[in-house]
Scaffold this active site. Structure first.
Site, PDB file in Angstrom:
ATOM      1  CB  THR A 151       1.251  -1.364  -3.843  1.00  0.00           C
ATOM      2  OG1 THR A 151       2.139  -1.480  -3.010  1.00  0.00           O
ATOM      3  CG2 THR A 151      -0.014  -2.379  -3.539  1.00  0.00           C
ATOM      4  CB  SER A 192       7.519   1.327  -1.326  1.00  0.00           C
ATOM      5  OG  SER A 192       6.714   0.799  -0.378  1.00  0.00           O
ATOM      6  CB  THR A 196       2.217   0.891   0.484  1.00  0.00           C
ATOM      7  OG1 THR A 196       1.038  -0.373   0.977  1.00  0.00           O
ATOM      8  CG2 THR A 196       1.141   2.467   0.423  1.00  0.00           C
ATOM      9  CG  ASP A 197       5.469  -2.218   3.129  1.00  0.00           C
ATOM     10  OD1 ASP A 197       5.496  -1.139   3.750  1.00  0.00           O
ATOM     11  OD2 ASP A 197       7.021  -1.851   4.327  1.00  0.00           O
TER      12      ASP A 197
END
Ligand SMILES: *[C@@H]1O[C@H](CO)[C@@H](O)[C@H](O)[C@H]1NC(C)=O
Ligand SMILES: *[C@@H]1O[C@H](CO)[C@@H](O)[C@H](O)[C@H]1NC(C)=O
Ligand SMILES: *[C@@H]1O[C@H](CO)[C@@H](O)[C@H](O)[C@H]1NC(C)=O
Ligand SMILES: *[C@@H]1O[C@H](CO)[C@@H](O)[C@H](O)[C@H]1NC(C)=O
Ligand SMILES: *[C@@H]1O[C@H](CO)[C@@H](O)[C@H](O)[C@H]1NC(C)=O
Length: 361
Positions: free
Chosen positions: A66, A113, A148-149
């Site tokens: 991100t 990630s 982070t996804d």
């Protein structure tokens, strides 16, 4: 050389990085030359600030995700692409960094990630050991940027602040001897205990029982306690480890039986973690297979799908291993490291159970 089982991340997030400010040249030599990092094998230095002897020295490993996402405009989130912006552009998006530390950036990977894997984690762990712990090292701290996804919209405007805080923390002598930490949204947490608690909100990285180590006030790190390491943390020597064995996590639920356990073993798993119900309980139909695997020396670790709280060890050493306070994914990483280091079943059990058992008996 020692690598903490869960030595992960100063996490940070950033959004688009168009309209990059120009980095001002402040001297002649680069930090990477002055710190002797140009010669570290496998460290692909892709950014190095101008060296200033009065600043602390911080290395950034950029992994993508991100923080390194890009979009064609500041407001468009639909065209978001994870992991395409390099570490140099990241630093340029936070020019304040250069007044806080000498920064050497290395592009370790360029992935979201969700695609982080054992190859990259091991590579970073070995490089971190070499850069931070080799004799004569002048590196004060290491920041790993890790996406982070989710939540890229929410975090859009907070990313630069998180990276700035992570670098500030890594250069701060008071941050020493606390193990790996996660920095997000002004909070400093122990990486060992911190888990992602919400799929969407900014207040997601927390240690719900153990709490935070400190926070940022007016851009300064403030710690609530003197340096301390997590009670349950294990370290593993990964000098000779070149890959991590396959360990599967299976999710517990009503009617969970032996089918997925057998499938995991048939597929080549060297260990299994079951995200059990409640405090790690396992269903009756799954127990004969679990006990048969343990009897053969094959590790099966029971953690909890609840993610918070402990799976408590007892006197029964003939059944599944209890994960203590480690949630399923952290249990998986510890089991992979123990297997990679050649631990026997009873050594693996001890690494998970002994400290908590000794508190209780
Ligand atoms: C930069 O290099 C020049 C020529 O070698 C030298 O005279 C000057 O003092 C250097 N400046 C700094 C800030 O190191
Ligand atoms: C170093 O990183 C840059 C930027 O990601 C990449 O283009 C280059 O191929 C890398 N070099 C090596 C030796 O890995
Ligand atoms: C080096 O850093 C110190 C401390 O932040 C600062 O006062 C000084 O101006 C910097 N020197 C250069 C050449 O940028
Ligand atoms: C991990 O990801 C990298 C980058 O995508 C890839 O080159 C490597 O083969 C992957 N390793 C494993 C074990 O999947
Ligand atoms: C790693 O391998 C070297 C060379 O075989 C050996 O001397 C050393 O003890 C090994 N270290 C560990 C932790 O296994």
């Amino acid at each position: 050389m020692r690598f903490s089982a869960l030595a992960v991340l100063a996490a940070a997030f950033a959004g688009a990085t168009n309209a990059l400010p120009v980095i001002e040249k402040r001297g002649n030599s680069t930090a990477s030359d002055d710190l002797g990092l140009s010669s570290v094998q496998g460290l692909n230095v892709t950014y190095s600030s101008t060296y200033n002897a009065s600043l602390p020295n911080v290395v950034i490993f950029a992994t993508g995700g991100t923080i390194a996402g890009s979009s064609s405009s500041n407001t468009d989130t639909t065209g978001y692409q994870a992991g395409v912006v390099g570490v140099a552009a990241l630093v340029q998006s936070v020019p304040e960094l250069l007044g806080i530390a000498n920064v050497v950036g290395s592009q370790i990977s360029n992935i979201g990630s969700q695609d982080m894997n054992a190859t990259i984690v091991l590579k970073m762990a070995k490089l971190a050991n070499e850069i931070l712990c080799s004799e004569g090292s002048n590196v004060d701290g290491l920041v790993i940027t890790h996406g982070t996804d989710t939540a890229e919209e929410t975090l859009y405007f907070n990313g630069p602040a998180n990276l700035l805080q992570a670098v500030t923390l890594a250069g701060n002598p008071d941050a020493r001897d606390r193990g790996a930490m996660i920095v997000l949204n002004d909070r400093i947490g122990s990486a060992y205990y911190t888990i992602k608690t919400n799929a969407n909100t900014l207040e997601t990285f927390r240690a719900l029982e153990q709490g935070y180590l400190g926070m940022f006030l007016s851009s300064k790190a403030v710690f609530y306690y003197p340096p301390v390491q997590p009670t349950f943390k294990k370290t593993f020597d990964i000098t000779n480890v070149t890959s991590l064995p396959m360990v599967d996590v299976l999710y517990g639920h009503q009617d969970f039986d032996y089918l997925l356990i057998r499938a995991a073993v048939a597929d080549g798993a060297k260990g299994i973690v079951i995200a059990g119900t409640g405090a790690g309980s396992q269903t009756t139909p799954s127990m004969p297979d679990i006990d048969a695997l343990i009897a053969k020396g094959f590790p099966v670790v029971a953690s909890s799908k609840v993610n918070v709280g402990a799976v408590v060890p007892d006197n029964d050493k003939s059944s599944f291993i209890r994960s203590g306070f480690l949630n399923p994914v952290k249990s998986r990483m510890q089991l992979q490291l123990a297997l990679a280091c050649g631990y026997s079943l009873s050594e693996i059990r001890s690494s998970f159970e002994d400290v908590l058992y000794n508190y209780l008996h």
